[in-house]
Design a protein around this motif. Sequence first.
Motif, PDB file in Angstrom:
ATOM      1  N   HIS A  70       0.857  -1.190   0.000  1.00 43.98           N
ATOM      2  CA  HIS A  70       0.000   0.000   0.000  1.00 43.98           C
ATOM      3  C   HIS A  70       0.894   1.242   0.000  1.00 43.98           C
ATOM      4  N   SER A 129       0.820  -2.907  -6.184  1.00 49.01           N
ATOM      5  CA  SER A 129       0.875  -1.750  -5.289  1.00 49.01           C
ATOM      6  C   SER A 129      -0.226  -0.758  -5.591  1.00 49.01           C
ATOM      7  N   TYR A 147      -6.486   2.691  -6.067  1.00 47.56           N
ATOM      8  CA  TYR A 147      -7.389   2.441  -4.936  1.00 47.56           C
ATOM      9  C   TYR A 147      -8.619   3.350  -4.964  1.00 47.56           C
ATOM     10  N   VAL A 154       1.136  -8.437   2.893  1.00 40.34           N
ATOM     11  CA  VAL A 154       0.708  -7.065   2.663  1.00 40.34           C
ATOM     12  C   VAL A 154       1.644  -6.143   3.431  1.00 40.34           C
ATOM     13  N   ASP A 162       1.900  -2.443   4.458  1.00 39.63           N
ATOM     14  CA  ASP A 162       1.017  -1.275   4.525  1.00 39.63           C
ATOM     15  C   ASP A 162       1.787  -0.067   5.036  1.00 39.63           C
ATOM     16  N   ASN A 172      -6.400   2.328   7.110  1.00 38.27           N
ATOM     17  CA  ASN A 172      -6.167   1.513   5.913  1.00 38.27           C
ATOM     18  C   ASN A 172      -5.811   0.072   6.267  1.00 38.27           C
ATOM     19  N   LEU A 173      -5.452  -0.178   7.518  1.00 36.69           N
ATOM     20  CA  LEU A 173      -5.176  -1.556   7.935  1.00 36.69           C
ATOM     21  C   LEU A 173      -6.385  -2.462   7.722  1.00 36.69           C
ATOM     22  N   ASN A 177      -8.313  -2.349   5.186  1.00 32.26           N
ATOM     23  CA  ASN A 177      -8.187  -2.773   3.792  1.00 32.26           C
ATOM     24  C   ASN A 177      -7.123  -3.857   3.646  1.00 32.26           C
ATOM     25  N   SER A 178      -6.068  -3.741   4.424  1.00 32.48           N
ATOM     26  CA  SER A 178      -5.022  -4.767   4.393  1.00 32.48           C
ATOM     27  C   SER A 178      -5.560  -6.107   4.871  1.00 32.48           C
ATOM     28  N   ALA A 236      -5.808  -9.571   2.502  1.00 38.52           N
ATOM     29  CA  ALA A 236      -4.873 -10.632   2.865  1.00 38.52           C
ATOM     30  C   ALA A 236      -5.479 -12.016   2.670  1.00 38.52           C
ATOM     31  N   ILE A 258       1.136  -9.441   7.581  1.00 40.16           N
ATOM     32  CA  ILE A 258       0.945  -8.019   7.322  1.00 40.16           C
ATOM     33  C   ILE A 258       1.990  -7.234   8.101  1.00 40.16           C
ATOM     34  N   THR A 268       3.150  -3.216   8.933  1.00 44.94           N
ATOM     35  CA  THR A 268       2.689  -1.835   8.820  1.00 44.94           C
ATOM     36  C   THR A 268       3.628  -0.899   9.553  1.00 44.94           C
TER      37      THR A 268
END
Length: 328
Positions: free
Chosen positions: A152, A175, A196, A217, A219, A225-226, A228-229, A233, A239, A241
């Motif tokens: 992201h 991406s 996006y 992912v 991020d 926005n997490l 969305n992650s 996934a 993940i 971040t």
Amino acid sequence: MKAMIVNEFGDSSVFKPTVLAKPELKPGHVLVRVVASSVNTVDMMIRQMGPDLPLSPSAPAVLGMDFAGTIEAVGQGVTDYAPGDEVYGCAGGLADLQGTLAEYMLADSKLIAHKPKNLSMREAAALPLVAITAYEGLQRAQVKEGQNVLVHGGSGGVGHIAVQLARYFGANVFSTGGGENQLNLIEELGATGINYKTETVADYVQKHTQGKGFDVVFDSVGGANLLNSFEAAALNAQIATTVSLLELDLTNAHFKGLSLHVVFMLIPMLHDHKREVHGQILATLTDIIEAGHLRPVLDDLSFSLEEVGKAHDRLASGQGLGKVVIDI
């Protein structure tokens, strides 16, 4: 030495030119003649928030974290470096560590590495914080060859490095970006761009992974926005971040069995904890860069030491593409 100092915290006008004494050499440290520095979001947060941010130095302070420069002197116990060596690193600008917005700085030799020979000082100064962050996040997420990796914010500071490193590790990289310039850069760096603003998470998960989701992912946007992650996934995915300062519903992460890695790369500097790991990562990155697998993207505008306030404004504007660099 010339320096830019903040006597108070606030907007970009708080930087003032001053003359300070050169730092005194200490064991385990090197005295660096700083040639270039770059601006990171955390630099702006420190300038704005001051004591409201636990990692901020006390005023008066010299800010700035990333640098590239030439070693002028080495302290007792330093054996890997010598005067004249070109180095880069992220080694100051918070807590009690003098920053990079000065002609000279004292750097812990554990936090630096030899500058890649195929990069200019300006290019090298753009890398340390974002590149260490991207490398650490991908390593903790256990990225592997052949995996589908979603980054992201792949045109941002950390994101554009994560895209390139994920490709270097052999992943299929996708991406997100929010406009033509961002998506063009993402494609140039070797990833498949996802707008996006026009594609839902469900749409691009179906399109690129046949609905299974991404194995990793990264991020670099974080925050809300997490969610969305989590949606993007795969089952049991990893993940990483860089932004998790919020309350969040982890229900989706629970039912997918996701692993979440929070990357806060300032820990070694703040707590003098495993600083040598940063030096080792930078040395590895130097090898990757010299082999032609990684390059920083720099903003078109450049700024002098006296123009550091304008450099902060440029990053804050969101109009730049790539890292904002200051010539010291």
